[in-house]
Design a protein around this motif. Structure first.
Motif, mmCIF file in Angstrom:
data_model
loop_
_atom_site.group_PDB
_atom_site.id
_atom_site.type_symbol
_atom_site.label_atom_id
_atom_site.label_comp_id
_atom_site.label_asym_id
_atom_site.label_seq_id
_atom_site.Cartn_x
_atom_site.Cartn_y
_atom_site.Cartn_z
ATOM 1 N N TYR A 136 -0.938 -5.569 -4.899
ATOM 2 C CA TYR A 136 -0.941 -6.497 -3.723
ATOM 3 C C TYR A 136 -1.335 -7.729 -4.282
ATOM 4 O O TYR A 136 -2.271 -8.114 -5.014
ATOM 5 C CB TYR A 136 -1.981 -6.077 -2.701
ATOM 6 C CG TYR A 136 -1.929 -7.183 -1.598
ATOM 7 C CD1 TYR A 136 -1.154 -6.967 -0.604
ATOM 8 C CD2 TYR A 136 -3.257 -8.016 -1.288
ATOM 9 C CE1 TYR A 136 -0.996 -7.899 0.695
ATOM 10 C CE2 TYR A 136 -3.274 -8.760 -0.253
ATOM 11 C CZ TYR A 136 -2.230 -8.886 0.577
ATOM 12 O OH TYR A 136 -2.242 -9.861 1.795
ATOM 13 N N GLY A 138 -0.861 -10.981 -2.348
ATOM 14 C CA GLY A 138 -0.840 -11.960 -1.028
ATOM 15 C C GLY A 138 -2.278 -12.302 -0.899
ATOM 16 O O GLY A 138 -3.161 -11.801 -1.357
ATOM 17 N N ARG A 146 3.714 -6.938 6.322
ATOM 18 C CA ARG A 146 4.690 -6.571 5.447
ATOM 19 C C ARG A 146 4.293 -6.241 4.024
ATOM 20 O O ARG A 146 4.525 -5.378 3.410
ATOM 21 C CB ARG A 146 5.930 -7.320 5.567
ATOM 22 C CG ARG A 146 6.901 -6.712 4.610
ATOM 23 C CD ARG A 146 8.205 -7.577 4.824
ATOM 24 N NE ARG A 146 8.830 -7.435 6.249
ATOM 25 C CZ ARG A 146 9.796 -6.396 6.489
ATOM 26 N NH1 ARG A 146 10.064 -5.552 5.669
ATOM 27 N NH2 ARG A 146 10.291 -6.203 7.706
ATOM 28 N N ALA A 147 3.509 -7.349 3.294
ATOM 29 C CA ALA A 147 2.956 -7.416 2.022
ATOM 30 C C ALA A 147 2.147 -6.101 1.856
ATOM 31 O O ALA A 147 2.162 -5.481 0.538
ATOM 32 C CB ALA A 147 2.372 -8.570 1.750
ATOM 33 N N THR A 148 1.374 -6.132 2.690
ATOM 34 C CA THR A 148 0.298 -4.837 2.749
ATOM 35 C C THR A 148 0.814 -3.571 2.802
ATOM 36 O O THR A 148 0.631 -2.736 1.854
ATOM 37 C CB THR A 148 -0.835 -5.160 3.462
ATOM 38 O OG1 THR A 148 -1.524 -6.432 3.481
ATOM 39 C CG2 THR A 148 -1.965 -4.019 3.510
ATOM 40 N N GLN A 150 3.948 -2.824 1.995
ATOM 41 C CA GLN A 150 4.705 -2.565 0.598
ATOM 42 C C GLN A 150 3.741 -2.342 -0.261
ATOM 43 O O GLN A 150 4.127 -1.283 -1.193
ATOM 44 C CB GLN A 150 5.332 -3.670 0.409
ATOM 45 C CG GLN A 150 6.667 -3.736 1.327
ATOM 46 C CD GLN A 150 7.597 -5.209 1.113
ATOM 47 O OE1 GLN A 150 6.833 -6.306 0.574
ATOM 48 N NE2 GLN A 150 8.680 -5.204 1.636
#
Length: 191
Positions: A136, A138, A146-148, A150
């Motif tokens: 991660y 971000g 969405r980033a979490t 992914q």
């Protein structure tokens, strides 16, 4: 054709409200990453595989069947030749199209931490744990963005679970507490 209509109908229902066997209703949470494909992830409390613990939370990864369309030319009437070997009437073919299931639909249930339900502190801790392992990058927001999702998927894929929903096993590997504040509130005693 019937299979396509069935898949389309199931896809349309994937974000609807459903009713658990006990009559309790729950709302499915669809993983925003997997909705770009045909599969979806749903998370529920107390509703899961046949042996589900009613106090636990479960994630369900559904991968739809893979269907291929095969088109073939089928000879209906062979060509007719005259005595000299010249074509008197060409062969007649019919085009036949058939759909075949190449890979069956799969459904994978897994236990997930109930603490994930709207707990910003827990999600922030998850983001920090994923960042410490290089998954991660971000900001720590405390939201399952969405980033979490992914990053969770990237962490779990090598372990055999291709899902953006954190499994209980992965939470334990990340060193996250699996304590459920809702269950603890019902069982706590004052001194």
């Amino acid at each position: 054709m019937r299979n396509i209509l069935l898949l389309a109908a199931l896809g349309g229902l994937s974000a609807c409200q459903a009713t658990a066997p006990g009559g309790d209703s729950f709302t499915s949470v669809i993983d925003p990453v997997t909705t770009s494909g045909a599969s979806g992830v749903q998370v529920t409390r107390g509703f899961g595989p046949p042996d589900a613990d009613p106090a636990s939370c479960y994630g369900r990864e559904v991968d739809p069947a893979v269907i291929e369309t095969v088109t073939e030319q089928i000879l209906v009437e062979p060509e007719q030749l005259d005595r000299n070997g010249n074509i008197r009437r060409p062969a007649v073919f019919v085009t036949a199209t058939e759909q075949r299931i190449v890979e069956d639909r799969t459904e994978t249930w897994f236990e997930t931490p109930c603490a994930m339900e709207g707990n910003a502190d827990y999600i922030a801790t998850l983001q920090r744990a994923l960042a410490a392992r290089g998954h991660y990058t971000g900001p720590v927001t405390g939201r399952m963005d969405r980033a979490t999702v992914q990053a969770v998927r990237a962490y779990q894929q090598p372990q055999g679970l291709d899902s953006g929903v954190l499994s209980l096993a992965a939470a334990r590997q990340l060193g996250l507490s699996v304590w459920d504040p809702e269950l603890a509130a019902g069982t706590s005693t004052d001194g």
